[in-house]
Design a protein around this motif. Structure first.
Motif, PDB file in Angstrom:
ATOM      1  N   ARG A 195       0.796  -1.008   0.062  1.00 31.75           N
ATOM      2  CA  ARG A 195       0.368  -0.013  -0.096  1.00 31.75           C
ATOM      3  C   ARG A 195       0.580   1.074  -0.089  1.00 31.75           C
ATOM      4  O   ARG A 195       0.426   2.236  -0.812  1.00 31.75           O
ATOM      5  N   GLU A 196       1.783   0.821   0.900  1.00 30.47           N
ATOM      6  CA  GLU A 196       3.314   2.593   0.931  1.00 30.47           C
ATOM      7  C   GLU A 196       3.309   2.591  -0.380  1.00 30.47           C
ATOM      8  O   GLU A 196       3.438   4.035  -1.102  1.00 30.47           O
ATOM      9  N   ARG A 197       3.991   1.511  -1.456  1.00 26.50           N
ATOM     10  CA  ARG A 197       4.080   1.678  -2.615  1.00 26.50           C
ATOM     11  C   ARG A 197       3.363   2.317  -3.011  1.00 26.50           C
ATOM     12  O   ARG A 197       3.096   2.835  -4.680  1.00 26.50           O
ATOM     13  N   ALA A 198       1.822   2.206  -3.404  1.00 26.23           N
ATOM     14  CA  ALA A 198       0.698   2.588  -4.564  1.00 26.23           C
ATOM     15  C   ALA A 198       0.876   4.224  -4.303  1.00 26.23           C
ATOM     16  O   ALA A 198       0.016   5.204  -5.392  1.00 26.23           O
ATOM     17  N   GLU A 199       0.550   4.149  -2.599  1.00 26.91           N
ATOM     18  CA  GLU A 199       0.173   5.970  -1.748  1.00 26.91           C
ATOM     19  C   GLU A 199       1.263   6.418  -2.847  1.00 26.91           C
ATOM     20  O   GLU A 199       1.329   8.041  -3.042  1.00 26.91           O
TER      21      GLU A 199
END
Length: 424
Positions: A195-199
Motif C-alpha cells: 500500500r505504501e508503494r501505491a500511495e
C-alpha cells in the motif's frame, strides 16, 4: 512546408484531408506555424513488422498518424526526411534497471551509504545514458528512498526515459538487497508495504522471492517468502492497480512465483547447487500462462566477471536460456544495469545482440524490445509501437536492424515524447 537538405518542397492540401488534420490558424484565418512534425524514412518497423517506406506524424508528444501509402504530408508540417537507407522504429524498453546504482565495483556501498542527493545525481546520469542508446522506457526494479520517483518528478520527460518504478524491493529482514530499505515480514507488514508503494506513486511491486548474489550472506538458492506471502503480495498489488515482478533463481521458488500470479519473473535461471537445470514442467506452465520472463542479458566488453554465483554457472545458464527461448515463452530483456562494471546503463543494445546469439530470430528480438517489452512493464499501446495515439518515442537508425542488430548502435536520432534528443 517540407524541409529537406538543400531544397523546400510543397505538398497538396489534399494531404490534410487524408490525415484528418486542418492547419492551425489565427482568429483572422491566417495559417499559424505548425507544431506538426513528420519523420520519413525508407523503412519502418512499427513494433510488429517491417512496413517499407513510411512516415510518422508527431504532435503534442504523441503519434498523430503513421502512413505507408506514399501520400504527401500536409503542407504546413515540418518534415524531416532521413533518406532511403534509414529506419524508423519505436523506442526501446529495458525491463529491469537500477538507476540509483552507479555500475562501479562499489555499487552496493554507493547506493547504501551515499547521501540521497548524490544518489539522485547517479540516477539522473544513468537515465541520460540509457536514453542516448535509444532506450526510451525503463522499469526500475530497485532504488533507495524512492529516488527513482524523485527523478521522474524532477526531470522533464523529454530529458529522460519513461520510468516505471518499484521503489525499494520488498525483501525479508536482512534479505537480499535489504540495504535499500524494503524489509517486511508477516501479512500486516507486507500489505502495508504494498500500500505504501501505491500511495507513493509506484507502478510495480518488486519482490525478492529468493536470495541473490549481490548481498553478503544471501544465497540465490534460498527462498525468502512462502507461497501464501507471495500470493498475498500479488493480490494486494493487483487490487491497487500495480503490476508485480519477482526476483527468483531456484526452481522451487519459481514454482511458487508462478502459483502466486506474478506478472513477470526476473532472471529465471533455475540455479542448482552445482549449476543450473531447467524444469520442463515449470517452463511449460510459464508458456501456457503467457507469463513474461525477463532474462538478464548484456554486459560491457572487457569488464570484470559477474558475481561468483553467476560466473561459476555461465555455461549452464546459457543452456537454460537457449531452451527458454526455443520454448516460445514471452521473453523480454532486463539488463540489471547499474549493479557492477559489466552492467553500465548503456548496455541494452548489446543485450539484444546476445538474445539473438542465443537463438531468438531478429524480428522476435525487435518485438521483445518494443511491443512485448511495453506490455511486460504495463504500458501496452502507449510504448513500443508506432501507431496513432502512442507516445512519440521514435528512433532513427542509419541501417537495417533486421539485417544486423548492431545497427541499433547506428543511431541518427532519438525522439522522446516528440522532442529530438540534442546531439544526434
Amino acid at each position: 512546408m517540407i524541409v529537406l537538405p538543400g531544397r523546400v518542397v510543397g505538398a497538396s492540401a489534399a494531404a490534410a484531408a487524408l490525415f484528418g488534420h486542418d492547419p492551425p490558424r489565427t482568429p483572422q484565418g491566417h495559417m499559424m506555424q505548425s507544431a506538426l512534425q513528420v519523420l520519413k524514412a525508407g523503412q519502418v518497423f512499427d513494433g510488429v513488422q517491417a512496413r517499407g517506406p513510411g512516415m510518422v506524424m508527431i504532435e503534442n508528444g504523441l503519434l498523430r498518424d503513421v502512413d505507408f501509402t506514399g501520400a504527401a504530408p500536409p503542407e504546413y508540417a515540418t518534415v524531416t526526411d532521413f533518406g532511403a537507407d534509414a529506419w524508423l522504429l519505436p523506442g526501446l524498453v529495458d525491463a529491469h534497471v537500477h538507476l540509483c546504482w552507479d555500475a562501479s565495483m562499489d555499487a552496493v556501498d554507493h547506493v547504501t551509504n551515499d547521501d540521497p542527493g548524490t544518489i539522485l545525481d547517479t540516477a539522473r546520469t544513468a537515465a541520460a545514458a540509457a536514453l542516448r542508446t535509444g532506450v526510451t522506457t525503463v522499469r526500475d526494479l530497485g532504488d533507495r528512498d524512492y529516488l527513482a520517483l524523485a527523478l521522474r518528478d524532477q526531470v522533464p520527460p523529454t530529458q529522460r526515459p519513461e520510468i516505471v518504478a518499484s521503489g525499494p524491493p520488498i525483501t525479508t529482514l536482512g534479505g537480499h538487497c535489504h540495504f535499500l530499505g524494503g524489509e517486511a515480514e508477516g501479512s500486516d507488514a507486507l500489505l502495508a508495504a504494498v500500500r505504501e508503494r501505491a500511495e507513493r506513486g509506484c507502478d510495480v511491486v518488486k519482490v525478492m522471492a529468493g536470495g541473490g548474489s549481490m548481498t553478503p550472506g544471501s544465497n540465490p538458492l534460498h527462498q525468502q517468502y512462502g507461497s501464501a506471502d507471495l500470493r498475498l503480495i500479488v493480490e494486494e498489488a493487483h487490487r491497487l492497480g500495480l503490476t508485480t515482478a519477482a526476483h527468483v533463481h531456484a526452481a522451487d521458488t519459481i514454482g511458487d512465483v508462478i502459483d502466486a500470479g506474478f506478472d513477470t519473473i526476473e532472471h529465471f535461471t533455475f540455479m542448482t547447487p552445482d549449476g543450473a537445470g531447467l524444469r520442463d514442467d515449470l517452463l511449460d506452465r510459464v508458456v501456457k500462462q503467457r507469463i513474461f520472463v525477463s532474462l538478464t542479458l548484456g554486459e560491457a566488453p572487457g569488464t570484470p566477471t559477474p558475481p561468483p554465483a553467476i560466473a561459476a554457472r555461465i555455461e549452464a545458464l546459457i543452456g537454460v536460456f537457449t531452451k527458454v527461448i526455443a520454448s516460445g515463452a514471452r521473453i523480454v530483456v532486463g539488463t540489471d544495469s547499474g549493479i557492477g562494471p559489466s552492467k553500465p546503463h548503456d548496455v541494452f543494445p548489446s543485450a539484444l545482440v546476445q538474445l539473438a546469439e542465443l537463438g531468438m530470430p531478429t524480428f522476435d528480438v525487435l518485438r521483445s524490445a518494443t511491443t512485448e517489452g511495453a506490455e511486460a512493464v504495463g504500458l501496452a499501446g502507449r510504448k513500443g509501437v508506432l501507431r496513432p495515439g502512442a507516445d512519440a518515442d521514435v528512433l532513427v537508425l542509419g541501417s537495417s536492424p533486421v539485417a544486423d542488430l548492431s545497427a541499433l548502435t547506428d543511431l541518427r536520432a532519438v525522439y522522446r515524447a516528440g522532442h529530438r534528443l540534442p546531439g544526434n
